[in-house]
Design a protein around this motif. Sequence first.
Motif, mmCIF file in Angstrom:
data_model
loop_
_atom_site.group_PDB
_atom_site.id
_atom_site.type_symbol
_atom_site.label_atom_id
_atom_site.label_comp_id
_atom_site.label_asym_id
_atom_site.label_seq_id
_atom_site.Cartn_x
_atom_site.Cartn_y
_atom_site.Cartn_z
ATOM 1 N N LEU A 100 31.526 -3.140 13.926
ATOM 2 C CA LEU A 100 31.647 -1.873 14.640
ATOM 3 C C LEU A 100 30.285 -1.411 15.154
ATOM 4 C CD1 LEU A 100 34.115 0.071 12.314
ATOM 5 C CD2 LEU A 100 34.597 -0.816 14.594
ATOM 6 N N PRO A 101 30.250 -0.768 16.339
ATOM 7 C CA PRO A 101 28.988 -0.222 16.857
ATOM 8 C C PRO A 101 28.585 1.033 16.098
ATOM 9 C CG PRO A 101 30.806 0.290 18.345
ATOM 10 C CD PRO A 101 31.366 -0.614 17.298
ATOM 11 N N GLY A 102 27.420 1.582 16.429
ATOM 12 C CA GLY A 102 26.781 2.640 15.656
ATOM 13 C C GLY A 102 27.661 3.817 15.268
ATOM 14 N N ARG A 103 28.121 4.623 16.261
ATOM 15 C CA ARG A 103 28.890 5.823 15.928
ATOM 16 C C ARG A 103 30.196 5.463 15.235
ATOM 17 N NH1 ARG A 103 29.450 11.153 17.344
ATOM 18 N NH2 ARG A 103 27.590 11.047 18.639
ATOM 19 N N ALA A 104 30.910 4.473 15.739
ATOM 20 C CA ALA A 104 32.177 4.066 15.123
ATOM 21 C C ALA A 104 31.950 3.580 13.692
ATOM 22 C CB ALA A 104 32.843 2.974 15.956
ATOM 23 N N THR A 115 28.858 -11.621 3.359
ATOM 24 C CA THR A 115 30.279 -11.266 3.432
ATOM 25 C C THR A 115 31.141 -12.511 3.567
ATOM 26 O OG1 THR A 115 29.722 -9.138 4.445
ATOM 27 C CG2 THR A 115 31.988 -9.924 4.707
ATOM 28 N N LEU A 116 30.684 -13.472 4.370
ATOM 29 C CA LEU A 116 31.443 -14.711 4.545
ATOM 30 C C LEU A 116 31.529 -15.494 3.240
ATOM 31 C CD1 LEU A 116 32.898 -16.709 6.387
ATOM 32 C CD2 LEU A 116 30.654 -17.710 6.953
ATOM 33 N N VAL A 117 30.422 -15.562 2.520
ATOM 34 C CA VAL A 117 30.427 -16.270 1.228
ATOM 35 C C VAL A 117 31.389 -15.606 0.250
ATOM 36 C CG1 VAL A 117 29.028 -16.813 -0.798
ATOM 37 C CG2 VAL A 117 28.103 -17.207 1.499
ATOM 38 N N VAL A 133 31.351 6.733 11.459
ATOM 39 C CA VAL A 133 32.594 7.484 11.257
ATOM 40 C C VAL A 133 33.517 6.727 10.303
ATOM 41 C CG1 VAL A 133 34.692 8.324 12.373
ATOM 42 C CG2 VAL A 133 32.465 8.706 13.448
ATOM 43 N N THR A 134 33.634 5.412 10.527
ATOM 44 C CA THR A 134 34.495 4.595 9.653
ATOM 45 C C THR A 134 33.982 4.615 8.220
ATOM 46 O OG1 THR A 134 35.082 3.153 11.506
ATOM 47 C CG2 THR A 134 35.431 2.282 9.276
ATOM 48 N N ALA A 135 32.664 4.505 8.055
ATOM 49 C CA ALA A 135 32.089 4.525 6.701
ATOM 50 C C ALA A 135 32.350 5.860 6.024
ATOM 51 C CB ALA A 135 30.588 4.247 6.780
ATOM 52 N N ALA A 193 33.336 -6.497 6.398
ATOM 53 C CA ALA A 193 33.491 -7.208 7.665
ATOM 54 C C ALA A 193 33.724 -6.232 8.808
ATOM 55 C CB ALA A 193 34.648 -8.202 7.555
ATOM 56 N N ALA A 194 34.552 -5.198 8.569
ATOM 57 C CA ALA A 194 34.827 -4.225 9.620
ATOM 58 C C ALA A 194 33.570 -3.449 10.003
ATOM 59 C CB ALA A 194 35.923 -3.267 9.155
ATOM 60 N N LEU A 195 32.785 -3.053 9.019
ATOM 61 C CA LEU A 195 31.578 -2.288 9.304
ATOM 62 C C LEU A 195 30.542 -3.114 10.057
ATOM 63 C CD1 LEU A 195 31.167 -0.352 5.931
ATOM 64 C CD2 LEU A 195 31.967 0.560 8.116
#
Length: 610
Positions: free
Chosen positions: A101-105, A203-205, A108-110, A96-98
């Motif tokens: 989030l926009p491209g660069r963020a 993801t919701l399911v 980086v998060t991944a 859900a977080a990924l």
Amino acid sequence: MWRRSRTQCHDGRAEGPPVPHPTPAQLPDTEGASTGARGDGGRLRRHPGVARTVTAGTTFLAAALLLTALLLPNQLDQLRPRAFLRLPAEGIVLSAALLVLPGRARRVTAALAGAGLGLLTLVKCLDMGFYSALQRPFDLVLDWILLDDAADYVRESFGRTSEVLAIAGALLLVATVPAVTVLALVRVAERMARRRPSAGRTTLVLAVAWVTCATFGLQAGGAPVASTLDAQLVDDRVRAVRAGLADARVFTAQAAVDAFENTPPDRLLTGLRGKDVLFTFVESYGRTAIEDPAMARQVGAVLQEGAAALDAAGFAARSGWLRSPVLGAGSWMCHATLLSGLWIDNQQRYRNLVSGDRTTLNGYFRRTGAWRTVGVVPGVRKAWPEARFFGLDRSYDATHLGYRGPYFSWTPVPDQFTLEAFDRLEYGRKNRRPVMAEIVLASSHQPWAPLPRMVDWKDLGDGSVFWPIRKAGKDPAEVWKDTERVRTEYRVSIEYSLRSLFGFMRRHAHRNTVLVFLGDHQPRPEVVAGSPRRDVPVTIVAHDPAVLDRVSGWGWTPGLKPAADAPIWAMDKFRDRFLTAFGPQDPSAAQASRKATVRRTNHAGSSSQG
């Protein structure tokens, strides 16, 4: 959405109708094809169907690897297919977080989350090893030094090649796992971004399914389908790290309290003056050796033989239980716990102990000036500065016993030779002071193959007699392929250690000999069949009845085998109880205690050796 595509004619006028500009979701998926084109000369570009298959397959493998890492248990006995039939809450939240989030963020998060997942996977692998050997998880603060000991154990038990391969495999795992999880999560995150609507619905399911499973407590293979394994593991480790960082302060406060520190030397150990007192640790001699149905009969027979021989020589015994601070390994911590009266269950405590000024049981014997204190530690093969801390006038390691025979896997010196060397070097000397000795018998140390066997005491010589025995011994690699063979060889090793000890007593013990022998810890989980019990037997043997009168109030069992319901003390309680029992006593209380002992002994009968 619309832009005008202009093709300039030679007269300067624009030609062509307005051309729609496609959105990112409408663009063809050429990532795999372009990547393949660079790597194989464009073959995938020329075969878009193959390119799509490769792309989908790579993404599926990445997702499967991440799911495996999320659901991987941290104990080998839980590593079954049913462990992966769960929904990890951590994976759903991360997805859900990924997605938001926009491209660069997002990238980086991944990458950071992938690195974290890889490190957590490595911690799980360490846990598997520690649970297998010590029946506890790896301590991120206190256990790093034990990895060096593990490498030494592999080299001494299975050879230098095995050690090199084990270290190389560990380094490869440390380098590969985080890198692979980072690449996998970045890959999956980018694919999800390209398919945001469908990824969002999936993801919701999954989130709804997780909540439903959690609400109704649904299980698969006895474990909840709605999993929070990694979150719980991280929470446990954070708590353990905090406790480990605070443990040094707690231990310092505990070590500062010593009820006997100010006791005058002439009031210490008055009940043992003139006696030779031998504290003997039998490696891995745990409750399992006495009570497990597969071992109790054979080990019990050795104890009965020893009891009969000691009884014929005028000795009597009392036995109880101690709860060891560790299981499976860490003998030095058990020795330190018994002798210091402090609970030593990790390496940080041990280091703090031996760098301090705590007086050990050996040290109190030495303080009286009535005993020469000696250590016989055949498992030590290099400088041992701790000998000074433990209050030893002299210590004999593997290089000082005169042994010229072979190692038996980890064990440098067979127990029979160790005990005979002690008599030759110290115990059999003429015109000596009474001796207080700490003796470590190591032949029952894992991997329990190959094993020495008893030889005629007169044939021991310099130990060369053990070379053909070593050559005919079993290969540890073969033994460890089968748990029942491991358990059998463990039992045989305990029988050998006990026979060596009782043989020494028959040959060299005298009226003023007092023997205290005990196990240091239970053997490995494979041998104890997963039992969490940490009890080890402890026995006091003496010729002088007054010695056993001193411990009559302990409730211990007559003989060499403690009863199942005999008292169980924490091992750190032994030192102070021993010093109290053998310190100055009120004469009337001592007389009453002796009468009570006689009544109990008569009631138990002479056949109560167990």
